[in-house]
Write a protein that holds these residues in place. Structure first.
Motif, PDB file in Angstrom:
ATOM      1  N   PHE A 181      -5.131  13.374  45.310  1.00 45.56           N
ATOM      2  CA  PHE A 181      -3.787  13.766  45.733  1.00 45.56           C
ATOM      3  C   PHE A 181      -3.227  14.774  44.742  1.00 45.56           C
ATOM      4  CE2 PHE A 181      -3.126  10.418  42.723  1.00 45.56           C
ATOM      5  CZ  PHE A 181      -1.859  10.569  42.175  1.00 45.56           C
ATOM      6  N   ASP A 182      -2.246  15.528  45.207  1.00 38.07           N
ATOM      7  CA  ASP A 182      -1.608  16.562  44.382  1.00 38.07           C
ATOM      8  C   ASP A 182      -0.212  16.102  43.970  1.00 38.07           C
ATOM      9  OD1 ASP A 182      -3.769  18.327  44.716  1.00 38.07           O
ATOM     10  OD2 ASP A 182      -2.938  19.051  46.625  1.00 38.07           O
ATOM     11  N   VAL A 183       0.174  16.473  42.759  1.00 38.04           N
ATOM     12  CA  VAL A 183       1.529  16.189  42.287  1.00 38.04           C
ATOM     13  C   VAL A 183       2.092  17.434  41.622  1.00 38.04           C
ATOM     14  CG1 VAL A 183       1.197  13.715  41.975  1.00 38.04           C
ATOM     15  CG2 VAL A 183       0.698  15.263  40.085  1.00 38.04           C
ATOM     16  N   SER A 184       3.383  17.631  41.767  1.00 34.56           N
ATOM     17  CA  SER A 184       4.110  18.690  41.067  1.00 34.56           C
ATOM     18  C   SER A 184       5.138  18.020  40.185  1.00 34.56           C
ATOM     19  CB  SER A 184       4.798  19.631  42.063  1.00 34.56           C
ATOM     20  OG  SER A 184       3.839  20.307  42.855  1.00 34.56           O
ATOM     21  N   LEU A 185       5.046  18.248  38.901  1.00 28.88           N
ATOM     22  CA  LEU A 185       5.905  17.561  37.942  1.00 28.88           C
ATOM     23  C   LEU A 185       6.816  18.541  37.225  1.00 28.88           C
ATOM     24  CD1 LEU A 185       3.253  15.214  36.256  1.00 28.88           C
ATOM     25  CD2 LEU A 185       4.755  14.691  38.183  1.00 28.88           C
ATOM     26  N   ASN A 186       8.042  18.091  36.980  1.00 31.70           N
ATOM     27  CA  ASN A 186       8.993  18.823  36.160  1.00 31.70           C
ATOM     28  C   ASN A 186       9.362  17.950  34.964  1.00 31.70           C
ATOM     29  OD1 ASN A 186       9.472  21.246  37.828  1.00 31.70           O
ATOM     30  ND2 ASN A 186      10.300  19.763  39.288  1.00 31.70           N
ATOM     31  N   ALA A 187       9.360  18.539  33.775  1.00 31.38           N
ATOM     32  CA  ALA A 187       9.721  17.788  32.578  1.00 31.38           C
ATOM     33  C   ALA A 187      11.170  17.319  32.679  1.00 31.38           C
ATOM     34  CB  ALA A 187       9.536  18.654  31.337  1.00 31.38           C
ATOM     35  N   GLY A 188      11.418  16.122  32.208  1.00 31.96           N
ATOM     36  CA  GLY A 188      12.771  15.572  32.271  1.00 31.96           C
ATOM     37  C   GLY A 188      12.944  14.426  31.295  1.00 31.96           C
ATOM     38  N   ASN A 189      14.184  14.078  31.042  1.00 31.19           N
ATOM     39  CA  ASN A 189      14.488  12.998  30.103  1.00 31.19           C
ATOM     40  C   ASN A 189      14.305  11.630  30.749  1.00 31.19           C
ATOM     41  OD1 ASN A 189      15.180  14.782  28.029  1.00 31.19           O
ATOM     42  ND2 ASN A 189      17.326  14.866  28.678  1.00 31.19           N
ATOM     43  N   TYR A 190      13.850  10.689  29.947  1.00 30.73           N
ATOM     44  CA  TYR A 190      13.716   9.299  30.376  1.00 30.73           C
ATOM     45  C   TYR A 190      13.757   8.422  29.144  1.00 30.73           C
ATOM     46  CZ  TYR A 190       8.914  10.116  28.827  1.00 30.73           C
ATOM     47  OH  TYR A 190       7.819  10.457  28.085  1.00 30.73           O
ATOM     48  N   THR A 191      14.104   7.171  29.331  1.00 29.65           N
ATOM     49  CA  THR A 191      14.158   6.223  28.226  1.00 29.65           C
ATOM     50  C   THR A 191      12.800   5.565  28.045  1.00 29.65           C
ATOM     51  OG1 THR A 191      16.502   5.787  28.596  1.00 29.65           O
ATOM     52  CG2 THR A 191      15.281   4.158  27.313  1.00 29.65           C
ATOM     53  N   ILE A 192      12.300   5.611  26.818  1.00 27.09           N
ATOM     54  CA  ILE A 192      10.978   5.068  26.526  1.00 27.09           C
ATOM     55  C   ILE A 192      11.024   3.552  26.431  1.00 27.09           C
ATOM     56  CG2 ILE A 192       9.116   4.962  24.827  1.00 27.09           C
ATOM     57  CD1 ILE A 192       9.962   7.755  23.913  1.00 27.09           C
ATOM     58  N   ASN A 193      10.094   2.883  27.102  1.00 27.31           N
ATOM     59  CA  ASN A 193       9.782   1.489  26.800  1.00 27.31           C
ATOM     60  C   ASN A 193       8.464   1.523  26.046  1.00 27.31           C
ATOM     61  OD1 ASN A 193       8.996  -1.165  26.630  1.00 27.31           O
ATOM     62  ND2 ASN A 193       9.413  -1.668  28.761  1.00 27.31           N
ATOM     63  N   PRO A 194       8.481   1.320  24.722  1.00 30.13           N
ATOM     64  CA  PRO A 194       7.263   1.479  23.923  1.00 30.13           C
ATOM     65  C   PRO A 194       6.213   0.416  24.189  1.00 30.13           C
ATOM     66  CG  PRO A 194       9.019   0.589  22.570  1.00 30.13           C
ATOM     67  CD  PRO A 194       9.641   0.946  23.891  1.00 30.13           C
ATOM     68  N   VAL A 195       6.611  -0.698  24.809  1.00 31.20           N
ATOM     69  CA  VAL A 195       5.648  -1.731  25.192  1.00 31.20           C
ATOM     70  C   VAL A 195       5.158  -1.398  26.599  1.00 31.20           C
ATOM     71  CG1 VAL A 195       5.261  -4.188  25.614  1.00 31.20           C
ATOM     72  CG2 VAL A 195       6.739  -3.462  23.723  1.00 31.20           C
ATOM     73  N   LEU A 196       3.973  -0.795  26.688  1.00 25.25           N
ATOM     74  CA  LEU A 196       3.473  -0.379  27.996  1.00 25.25           C
ATOM     75  C   LEU A 196       3.071  -1.562  28.856  1.00 25.25           C
ATOM     76  CD1 LEU A 196       1.378   2.814  27.182  1.00 25.25           C
ATOM     77  CD2 LEU A 196       3.773   2.613  27.851  1.00 25.25           C
ATOM     78  N   THR A 197       2.564  -2.610  28.231  1.00 25.49           N
ATOM     79  CA  THR A 197       2.245  -3.840  28.959  1.00 25.49           C
ATOM     80  C   THR A 197       1.987  -4.962  27.969  1.00 25.49           C
ATOM     81  OG1 THR A 197       0.917  -4.774  30.750  1.00 25.49           O
ATOM     82  CG2 THR A 197      -0.257  -3.545  29.075  1.00 25.49           C
ATOM     83  N   TYR A 198       2.110  -6.196  28.432  1.00 25.44           N
ATOM     84  CA  TYR A 198       1.692  -7.358  27.643  1.00 25.44           C
ATOM     85  C   TYR A 198       1.316  -8.462  28.616  1.00 25.44           C
ATOM     86  CZ  TYR A 198       6.314  -9.452  28.504  1.00 25.44           C
ATOM     87  OH  TYR A 198       7.435  -9.975  29.102  1.00 25.44           O
TER      88      TYR A 198
END
Length: 509
Positions: free
Chosen positions: A209-226
């Protein structure tokens, strides 16, 4: 050269561990040049502050010999960067016969030191302004997504770890060539130095599949999984992927939530996945150590910062003109941290998953625990960064050069060459990253090694292996390390400490 993320509170200069970031960013291209004489004065100050505060100041020649005004480039930051790079190459590490700041991906540039115009802030506070993903080559012809931050543009577009990238902006020629090759350079610029990108991705089921992304602000959750992995026979493994040491206000609640769950689940072993964690807040590193360390170690020494002999002996005329510094501020006794146990989890062994992307506060976290519990290492050699610094304000710029080295309670530090799993000092298992599997998949190579050891006391098991364990690679160990360094150049890494130098108030008319 590369730059480390610096977080400043009001007008304080925070203590950080040095790392590098690519100069191919907007911060390295100023719209106008400043006055020539003013720039030369800044060059002089860069030299004088480095000669005073640098951990390895004793190897730097006198000012006339060094000649700060001799450095030229097309931008102000470029000229100052050339000066800082030169200053960083004098002190030789006897263990390697190369400079302490030798950077294998770009020899002659500084591994740790850099100059910045003050614009690199925000990431450690938990806010990013990019696509929210990063990449690596599983093989020369196999470029993959290595992680995705929740809430980012990539996440919203359905991008997942392990997806293969087959096309970038209609370009299919994206195979790995070398650390300075045209293909890798294109990949780095398209993904990390742009505001928009188009990707074609292949899922594990071979659909694309194709995606078009634009850079943007977001809040980081540093715990990706547990998650808790029940192995039976009263063996439970707590597994957590911690991707960046954001400040405690951002990272603390996420870490506590995971460890509270581990405590409720009564885990017997812990696997902390720091394979892509380049560091960040020292306060958060201490907090993570306090969550992990055995209860009996509460109140004992965690680590100490050691500055050069001039700073320890209160000889800092340049710094004292700019900052409010108390006598003894740089003495080891005043730069020592102790454990303050958090929670009730009480285990005696911890496994760390590491790679060449594991740096700074990540290495500090690991090193702090070595004298106090059974620490095991799985993966590949870490970045190697046992030094730190504080930002020095010079005009509109900030200078970062290593001013201190960290050592644990046993007096052990000095891991400039990184931590290599499976060696005498770092017991465990050396193996390659496996980006074909999602985090927490028990067949993923590195996690699988930990599980095998917990179940059977050996990292490998006889009989059929999971696919990735027997997977051949077309990249040498050196190519993998060079690739990792190049793809990580965009990252802001560091150790942002809790101690601050406060600027003196300027005279008022």
């Amino acid at each position: 050269m590369k730059k480390i993320l610096y977080l400043t509170i009001i007008v304080t200069a925070g203590f950080l561990a040095a790392c590098k970031k690519s100069s191919k960013t907007p911060v390295d291209t100023l719209p106008t040049r400043i006055n020539h004489d003013e720039l030369n004065r800044i060059k002089d100050s860069v030299y004088l502050f480095t000669k005073e505060a640098y951990l390895w100041y004793d190897a730097i020649p006198d000012m006339a010999t060094f000649n700060p005004h001799s450095f030229a480039a097309s931008t102000d930051v470029g000229e100052l960067t050339s000066e800082v790079d030169a200053l960083s190459q004098y002190k030789i590490n006897p263990a390697t016969s190369k400079p302490y700041e030798y950077y294998p991906s770009d020899p002659g540039t500084a591994k740790y030191s850099f100059i910045d115009d003050g614009t690199v802030s925000g990431e450690l506070g938990g806010t990013n302004g990019d696509y929210g993903f990063s990449v690596l080559y599983q093989e020369k012809t196999d470029l993959r997504i290595k992680y995705v931050y929740p809430g980012s543009a990539a996440d919203k577009a359905g991008v997942k770890r392990g997806y293969q990238i087959t096309k970038i902006n209609s370009r299919t020629d994206i195979d790995y060539d070398n650390s300075n090759g045209p293909n890798l350079t294109y990949v780095v610029n398209a993904i990390f130095n742009s505001k928009a990108v188009n990707l074609t991705l292949r899922r594990p089921d071979n659909t694309t599949f194709d995606v078009s992304l634009n850079a943007g602000n977001y809040t980081i959750n540093p715990v990706l999984t547990y998650k808790t992995i029940d192995l039976g026979n009263d063996k439970k493994v707590g597994y957590i992927v911690f991707n960046t040491f954001t400040v405690p206000d951002n990272a603390g609640p996420q870490l506590l939530k995971a460890f509270n769950q581990f405590t409720t689940d009564k885990i017997t072993d812990l696997v902390v996945d720091l394979r892509y964690n380049g560091g960040g807040s020292v306060a958060t590193a201490q907090y993570l150590d306090d969550l992990i360390v055995p209860t009996a170690k509460n109140g004992t020494e965690m680590f100490t910062e050691y500055y050069n002999d001039k700073l320890q002996n209160d000889i800092y005329p340049m710094l004292s003109k700019k900052y409010k510094i108390d006598k003894g501020d740089f003495a080891p006794a005043n730069n020592r941290a102790n454990f303050a146990k958090v929670g009730t989890l009480d285990i005696s062994r911890v496994f760390f998953i590491i790679t060449g992307s594991t740096a700074s506060a990540s290495e500090l976290t690991i090193n702090n625990l070595r004298p106090h519990m059974d620490v095991r290492y799985i993966g590949s050699t870490s970045y190697g960064k046992p030094v730190g610094f504080f930002a020095i304000d010079i005009g509109q710029f900030q200078l970062y050069v290593p001013e201190f080295e960290t050592k644990n309670s046993a007096g052990v530090g000095g891991y400039y060459a990184g931590m290599t799993p499976g060696t005498t000092d770092y017991p465990g298992k050396i193996d390659d990253d496996d980006v074909t599997k999602d985090f927490g998949d028990t067949t993923e190579v590195l996690l699988n090694h930990a599980i095998n050891y917990i179940k059977r006391g050996v990292y490998d098991v006889a009989g059929p292996k999971v696919q990735s364990l027997s997977k051949s690679t077309t990249m040498t160990a050196d190519q993998k390390r060079q690739m990792t360094l190049k793809l990580d150049e965009h990252l802001f890494k560091g150790m942002v400490g809790k101690k601050n130098l406060v600027l003196k108030e300027l005279p008022r008319k």
